[in-house]
Design an enzyme around this catalytic site. Structure first.
Site, PDB file in Angstrom:
ATOM      1  N   MET A 191      -4.234  -7.083  -7.135  1.00  0.00           N
ATOM      2  CA  MET A 191      -3.773  -8.280  -7.838  1.00  0.00           C
ATOM      3  C   MET A 191      -4.907  -9.088  -8.482  1.00  0.00           C
ATOM      4  O   MET A 191      -4.809 -10.315  -8.573  1.00  0.00           O
ATOM      5  CB  MET A 191      -2.964  -9.157  -6.876  1.00  0.00           C
ATOM      6  CG  MET A 191      -1.761  -8.447  -6.288  1.00  0.00           C
ATOM      7  SD  MET A 191      -0.597  -7.872  -7.532  1.00  0.00           S
ATOM      8  CE  MET A 191       0.219  -9.421  -7.926  1.00  0.00           C
ATOM      9  N   ASN A 210      -4.214   2.166 -13.726  1.00  0.00           N
ATOM     10  CA  ASN A 210      -3.326   1.262 -12.981  1.00  0.00           C
ATOM     11  C   ASN A 210      -1.881   1.720 -13.166  1.00  0.00           C
ATOM     12  O   ASN A 210      -1.559   2.399 -14.138  1.00  0.00           O
ATOM     13  CB  ASN A 210      -3.481  -0.159 -13.535  1.00  0.00           C
ATOM     14  CG  ASN A 210      -2.621  -1.171 -12.797  1.00  0.00           C
ATOM     15  OD1 ASN A 210      -2.519  -1.141 -11.570  1.00  0.00           O
ATOM     16  ND2 ASN A 210      -1.977  -2.075 -13.533  1.00  0.00           N
ATOM     17  N   LEU A 217      -7.651  -9.199 -11.937  1.00  0.00           N
ATOM     18  CA  LEU A 217      -8.088  -8.603 -13.197  1.00  0.00           C
ATOM     19  C   LEU A 217      -9.488  -8.026 -12.995  1.00  0.00           C
ATOM     20  O   LEU A 217     -10.245  -8.495 -12.139  1.00  0.00           O
ATOM     21  CB  LEU A 217      -8.107  -9.651 -14.309  1.00  0.00           C
ATOM     22  CG  LEU A 217      -6.740 -10.161 -14.773  1.00  0.00           C
ATOM     23  CD1 LEU A 217      -6.926 -11.244 -15.840  1.00  0.00           C
ATOM     24  CD2 LEU A 217      -5.886  -9.022 -15.307  1.00  0.00           C
ATOM     25  N   ILE A 218      -9.816  -7.030 -13.789  1.00  0.00           N
ATOM     26  CA  ILE A 218     -11.124  -6.363 -13.697  1.00  0.00           C
ATOM     27  C   ILE A 218     -11.987  -6.876 -14.854  1.00  0.00           C
ATOM     28  O   ILE A 218     -11.548  -6.887 -16.005  1.00  0.00           O
ATOM     29  CB  ILE A 218     -10.962  -4.828 -13.802  1.00  0.00           C
ATOM     30  CG1 ILE A 218      -9.958  -4.315 -12.756  1.00  0.00           C
ATOM     31  CG2 ILE A 218     -12.312  -4.134 -13.661  1.00  0.00           C
ATOM     32  CD1 ILE A 218     -10.348  -4.505 -11.314  1.00  0.00           C
ATOM     33  N   GLY A 272       0.777  -1.239   0.000  1.00  0.00           N
ATOM     34  CA  GLY A 272       0.000   0.000   0.000  1.00  0.00           C
ATOM     35  C   GLY A 272       0.805   1.283   0.000  1.00  0.00           C
ATOM     36  O   GLY A 272       0.270   2.341   0.318  1.00  0.00           O
ATOM     37  N   SER A 273       2.083   1.216  -0.404  1.00  0.00           N
ATOM     38  CA  SER A 273       2.862   2.466  -0.404  1.00  0.00           C
ATOM     39  C   SER A 273       2.336   3.440  -1.456  1.00  0.00           C
ATOM     40  O   SER A 273       2.326   4.658  -1.227  1.00  0.00           O
ATOM     41  CB  SER A 273       4.351   2.188  -0.615  1.00  0.00           C
ATOM     42  OG  SER A 273       4.596   1.640  -1.889  1.00  0.00           O
ATOM     43  N   ASN A 274       1.873   2.931  -2.593  1.00  0.00           N
ATOM     44  CA  ASN A 274       1.287   3.834  -3.604  1.00  0.00           C
ATOM     45  C   ASN A 274      -0.046   4.386  -3.129  1.00  0.00           C
ATOM     46  O   ASN A 274      -0.352   5.552  -3.362  1.00  0.00           O
ATOM     47  CB  ASN A 274       1.122   3.107  -4.938  1.00  0.00           C
ATOM     48  CG  ASN A 274       2.432   3.021  -5.678  1.00  0.00           C
ATOM     49  OD1 ASN A 274       2.880   3.994  -6.285  1.00  0.00           O
ATOM     50  ND2 ASN A 274       3.083   1.862  -5.609  1.00  0.00           N
ATOM     51  N   HIS A 316       2.156   0.178 -13.289  1.00  0.00           N
ATOM     52  CA  HIS A 316       2.915  -1.064 -13.450  1.00  0.00           C
ATOM     53  C   HIS A 316       4.407  -0.721 -13.441  1.00  0.00           C
ATOM     54  O   HIS A 316       4.822   0.237 -14.094  1.00  0.00           O
ATOM     55  CB  HIS A 316       2.528  -1.737 -14.768  1.00  0.00           C
ATOM     56  CG  HIS A 316       3.139  -3.090 -14.902  1.00  0.00           C
ATOM     57  ND1 HIS A 316       2.682  -4.184 -14.189  1.00  0.00           N
ATOM     58  CD2 HIS A 316       4.203  -3.525 -15.612  1.00  0.00           C
ATOM     59  CE1 HIS A 316       3.428  -5.231 -14.475  1.00  0.00           C
ATOM     60  NE2 HIS A 316       4.360  -4.858 -15.333  1.00  0.00           N
TER      61      HIS A 316
HETATM   62  C1  GRF Z   1       3.853  -1.412  -7.279  1.00  0.00           C
HETATM   63  O1  GRF Z   1       5.166  -1.700  -7.705  1.00  0.00           O
HETATM   64  C2  GRF Z   1       2.928  -1.272  -8.449  1.00  0.00           C
HETATM   65  O2  GRF Z   1       3.555  -0.765  -9.592  1.00  0.00           O
HETATM   66  C3  GRF Z   1       2.494  -2.693  -8.707  1.00  0.00           C
HETATM   67  O3  GRF Z   1       2.367  -3.272  -7.430  1.00  0.00           O
HETATM   68  C4  GRF Z   1       3.262  -2.604  -6.533  1.00  0.00           C
HETATM   69  C5  GRF Z   1       2.437  -2.177  -5.347  1.00  0.00           C
HETATM   70  O4  GRF Z   1       3.236  -1.683  -4.297  1.00  0.00           O
HETATM   71  N1  GRF Z   1       1.282  -2.726  -9.495  1.00  0.00           N
HETATM   72  P1  GRF Z   1       2.550  -0.991  -3.048  1.00  0.00           P
HETATM   73  O5  GRF Z   1       1.533  -1.987  -2.477  1.00  0.00           O
HETATM   74  O6  GRF Z   1       1.861   0.255  -3.521  1.00  0.00           O
HETATM   75  O7  GRF Z   1       3.641  -0.697  -2.061  1.00  0.00           O
END
Ligand code: GRF
Length: 188
Positions: free
Chosen positions: A87, A104, A89-90, A12-14, A106
């Site tokens: 994780m 999304n 698919l939609i 969840g860092s993003n 990636h």
């Molecule tokens: C990120 O590297 C993102 O690009 C990918 O999954 C990872 C999620 O990291 N889709 P976090 O859970 O946001 O730390």
């Protein structure tokens, strides 16, 4: 002022970077949708005062789980859905409920290295240029229209740990920026 829903499955860092950027803007994150019990992102949401909603897919079809998600989203009416390490698919069910409004991130330069372990696969490839991609979501695996890419040019001396830190740093800077830009222009 717009609401966004973030979907995440793990660390969840993003999610946190987006939630903090939204909190400092006119926009807000209405809820976190997570499919994994015990995921760290659930605790991050609580500490950011964002409602964490756990929707397990276990024992359900994807459409059944998505119907539950749509029910939650109807409480808030978000304009965008932001996937951040989600994780699953939609399916067309959810895609059609938010046409063109799901994005999304990636951790590779798509179309190279879709799917899992993208950072390791980019690293092992020896490609001089690696990076991140933000794209619209369709029903495929990391196949939607590319909205943004940021490249990092390798020196060749970085370790895998250093590359991971660099890629996540790019994500945390550019994903919130693009999300806010899209919300401000109401256009993806
Ligand atoms: C990120 O590297 C993102 O690009 C990918 O999954 C990872 C999620 O990291 N889709 P976090 O859970 O946001 O730390």
């Amino acid at each position: 002022m717009a609401e966004i829903a973030v979907f995440a499955s793990g660390n969840g860092s993003n999610f946190q970077a987006i939630a903090e950027a939204a909190a400092a803007s006119d926009h807000s994150v209405c809820c976190l949708i997570c499919d994994q019990p015990g995921a760290a992102v659930l605790r991050r949401a609580e500490s950011l005062n964002i409602r964490p909603v756990l929707i397990s897919y276990r024992g359900k079809t994807r459409e059944e789980a998505e119907k539950e998600i749509i029910g939650i989203l109807e409480e808030y009416g978000p304009e965008f859905i932001v996937l951040a390490g989600f994780m699953k698919l939609i399916s067309p069910l959810l895609l059609d409920a938010f046409p063109g409004k799901i994005i999304n991130i990636h951790p590779s330069l798509l179309p190279r290295y879709p799917g899992t372990h993208a950072i390791e696969r980019s690293f092992d490839s020896g490609d001089k240029e690696i990076g991140i991609t933000i794209h619209q979501v369709d029903s495929g695996m990391d196949t939607g229209k590319v909205l943004f890419q940021k490249t990092y040019r390798r020196t060749g001396h970085e370790t895998i740990d250093e590359i991971e830190t660099i890629i996540h740093g790019l994500e945390h800077k550019y994903y919130p920026e693009l999300v806010l830009k899209l919300l401000n222009s109401n256009n993806i």
